[in-house]
Design an enzyme around this catalytic site. Structure first.
Site, PDB file in Angstrom:
ATOM      1  N   GLU B  48       0.868  -1.185   0.000  1.00  0.00           N
ATOM      2  CA  GLU B  48       0.000   0.000   0.000  1.00  0.00           C
ATOM      3  C   GLU B  48       0.894   1.221   0.000  1.00  0.00           C
ATOM      4  O   GLU B  48       1.701   1.396   0.912  1.00  0.00           O
ATOM      5  CB  GLU B  48      -0.870   0.042   1.260  1.00  0.00           C
ATOM      6  N   ASP B  59      -5.795   8.502  10.795  1.00  0.00           N
ATOM      7  CA  ASP B  59      -4.480   7.966  11.145  1.00  0.00           C
ATOM      8  C   ASP B  59      -4.015   8.405  12.523  1.00  0.00           C
ATOM      9  O   ASP B  59      -4.291   9.511  12.970  1.00  0.00           O
ATOM     10  CB  ASP B  59      -3.455   8.408  10.097  1.00  0.00           C
TER      11      ASP B  59
END
Ligand SMILES: Cc1ncc(COP(=O)(O)O)c(C=O)c1O
Lengths: 415, 266
Positions: B48, B59
């Site tokens: 990724e 995040d």
């Protein structure tokens, strides 16, 4: 107007099921959220629409608005300010007289009631100017809920009195250092915390932006402003205003005032923070200068670079210092119903001083932007016309900033 | 057959879960990032490649900081595509996913984005803040360009949502093992396993598990009941730990990925 005012509880101009507002084929709003938040957001949506048609919920909400917050707030014909502007008659909707000193409490009363109804014991919120943080901490105290407020460290410095108020009210104020350490970063952090705690925590979002259902829900809780102002203006002046003006951070006080007026023949004006000037990069005028973008769960106008990175903003007022704007205002602008205007830091500071001197009302720096633009608009109009300005909050919290800007010393003298 | 399904068939024939690794493109700078991505690609079945964003809402601190470093180093979306091209040239069989937030492809234009992503050699796109409900803005274009759209499921996903996501996803299902942001601590292993088997009732797509996998032991355990193990923050954290010396950084990343890979082979 007294406490016997009857509010219209019909939901007008609702978005589609997914929370999209359509204008000229362009889509705004929606629910651009991470999977973990989709179900919690659905639950809030369901609970909100159920509560909205529940007589008991509405009775309690309206009772709190009247007897706790002090609604209806006055509509005041500011004759000396009108004279200073030199044109139309200026009427001020006095949200500064709402309990806690700003419109923000209208929304937090509604969301806290919803949180309690959903069995949540803990609330979190972001805040910029600290007014939404104070309004959230206030209802958390009232409903005996645990309360964490996320606030950019830069804003904590700018709005120190409000930080202390929140702490006195029993809230934890958690500084946010990431990004630019202002409102957008506080939203990011509150979203992160909510993702991890959505089982027992309700996120009381502070403005009419964010993922569906926040834009419609926050709007519904604030339409009391426009509904009252409309009736009060008819009562006092015998007619509707010609223009209605409100400042825009995320858009809650603006949509609250303007939404109930949109089906009338009234010019609607949203005033954004022009900071050091719209020609610079140092402003927070998403409607005037932004492009379509997706941030904090909704598609709207956004201050961003050509690659979609969100740009740092600047405004003298922490509550307007935000790169995005609520999707419904964006749609209203797109459809041509909403005019956009702006006021610089200096113009807001000047309006702050004028209103204080000629009317004895110290406005919030956010609201001062609306005053500045409203006076400019009034100056171009006839004396028999009416400009309605939302005075969204009072300015006590801003005295430190104003002292700094005007270089005033401790004795109150210019240095 | 897409490249991702080849990857999963290959892993299946080796009786192991795939290693799905994450790094942010341009972290800590573009040149070092090229080396690091290729190093990580050696041990990975799927990589990724994170597109740095100014406001990474989903995040944790580790990947937030990675985005900040990449942007401070001047990483543009064109650099992300260039880095992807370079990785693809060296790793023809690797699955490559471009991962990030909606606003980057939205502002570029989904069609323009999809075209460049495919040219660079990407197989799939993972956009954290485009749930199936908002897929109307991009799904048709990604499908037209043959890009798989990876969708997430989480512990809060109801039966109804699991069905909806499985209907719209392609490539694989990414099960987020915890209610939280990247880099948090993993949930209870038996619960995760239960939820993965629940997802499998609704789909034949491979199911990968991520968020919070930090140790070889966790990777191995997750590998026993999933088709792939996603490791992100654990790899990213080698960058700030060795920020002064990119060679040591690269070695540390190599060691970290080797140890996770060995656990999956065991
Ligand atoms: C007094 C006041 N007015 C306006 C705003 C801007 O918010 P909104 O655009 O949601 O009304 C704030 C935000 O903190 C505020 O405190």
């Amino acid at each position: 107007m007294s406490t016997d005012f009857t509010y219209d509880l019909t939901i007008h101009h609702a978005p589609d099921e997914g929370g999209h507002f359509l204008a000229n084929g362009t889509l705004f709003g929606g629910c651009f959220a991470a999977e973990t938040l989709m179900q919690p957001l659905k639950e809030i949506e369901t609970a909100f629409f159920e509560a909205w048609v529940d007589d008991e919920f509405q009775a309690e909400r309206i009772s709190l608005l009247k007897h706790y917050a002090g609604r209806a707030t006055p509509l005041y014909h500011a004759q000396r300010l009108s004279k200073a502007a030199g044109g139309a008659q200026i009427y001020l909707k006095r949200e500064d007289l709402n309990h806690t000193g700003a419109h923000k409490l209208n929304n937090t009363i509604g969301q806290a009631l919803l949180a309690r109804r959903m069995g949540k014991k803990k609330v979190i919120a972001e805040t910029g100017a600290g007014q939404h943080g104070v309004a959230t901490a206030t209802v958390a105290a009232l409903f005996d809920m645990q309360c964490d407020i996320y606030m950019g460290r830069e804003d904590m410095r700018r709005q120190a009195p409000n930080v202390f108020r929140m702490k006195l009210l029993g809230a934890n104020v958690i500084p946010v250092d990431s990004g630019t350490a202002t409102l957008k970063d506080a939203v990011n952090e509150a979203l992160r915390v909510w993702v991890a705690n959505c089982e027992d925590t309700f996120y009381i979002f502070g403005t009419a932006a964010g993922p569906h259902p926040f834009p419609i829900m926050v709007r519904q809780f604030h339409t009391v402003i426009g509904q009252e102002a409309r009736a009060q203006c008819l009562e006092q002046a015998g007619k509707l205003p010609d223009v209605a003006v409100a400042c825009v951070g995320g858009g809650s006080n603006a949509i609250g005032l303007l939404h109930p007026l949109q089906d009338d023949d009234i010019r609607l004006v949203a005033v954004e923070a022009a900071g050091y000037g719209l020609e610079t990069k140092e402003h927070a005028a998403a409607l005037c200068k932004g492009k379509a973008g997706i941030i904090h769960g909704s598609l709207s106008y956004l201050l961003e670079n050509d690659e979609g990175q969100v740009q740092p903003t600047h405004s003298i007022s922490a509550g307007l210092d935000y790169p995005g704007v609520g999707p419904e205002l964006a749609a209203m602008m797109e459809s041509g119903r909403l005019e956009v205007d702006s006021a610089t830091d200096d113009e807001a500071l000047a309006a702050f001083q004028i209103l204080t001197k000629v009317e004895g009302i110290i406005p919030a720096l956010e609201s001062s932007h609306a005053i500045a633009a409203g006076m400019r608009i009034a100056a171009r109009m006839k004396p028999e016309q009416i400009v309605l300005i939302n005075l969204s909050g009072r300015g006590d919290k801003d005295l430190g900033t104003v002292m700094e800007k005007l270089a005033i010393n401790a004795e109150g003298e210019a240095t | 057959m897409s490249r991702l399904s080849d990857v999963f068939s290959r892993c299946k024939s080796e009786h192991r879960a795939a290693l799905v690794s994450y790094l942010t493109a341009g972290d800590p700078d573009i040149k070092t990032s090229e080396t690091l991505l290729n190093t990580l690609a050696e041990q990975s079945d799927i990589l990724e490649i994170g597109m740095p964003f100014s406001d990474p809402m989903a995040d944790g601190p580790v990947i937030q900081a990675a985005s900040e470093r990449a942007l401070a180093a001047g990483t543009h979306i064109q650099d992300v595509f260039r880095l992807t091209t370079q990785v693809r040239q060296q790793h023809p069989d690797l699955g490559i996913i471009l991962m990030g937030y909606a606003n980057i492809p939205f502002v570029l234009g989904f069609e323009n984005f999809a075209k460049q992503a495919v040219e660079a050699g990407a197989d799939a796109v993972l956009l954290v803040d485009i749930p199936p409900e908002e897929g109307h803005i991009c799904d048709a274009i990604f499908q037209q360009y043959g890009l798989d759209r990876i969708l997430l499921l989480s512990p809060t996903s109801t039966e109804e949502r699991i069905q909806l996501v499985c209907k719209h996803a392609s490539g694989f299902i990414y099960y987020v093992s915890l209610n939280g942001i990247t880099g948090a601590d993993m949930g209870e292993m038996t619960t995760i396993q239960q939820q993965v088997s629940n997802i499998r009732v609704h789909t034949d797509l491979p199911v990968c598990v991520g968020f919070g996998v930090k140790t070889a032991k966790q990777a191995q355990e997750v590998g026993t009941f999933s088709d792939g193990v996603v490791v992100g923050s654990h790899f990213v954290s080698t960058i700030p730990q060795h920020i002064a010396d990119s060679e040591i950084m690269n070695q540390a990343l190599k060691q970290a990925s080797l140890s996770i890979k060995e656990a999956l082979l065991a």
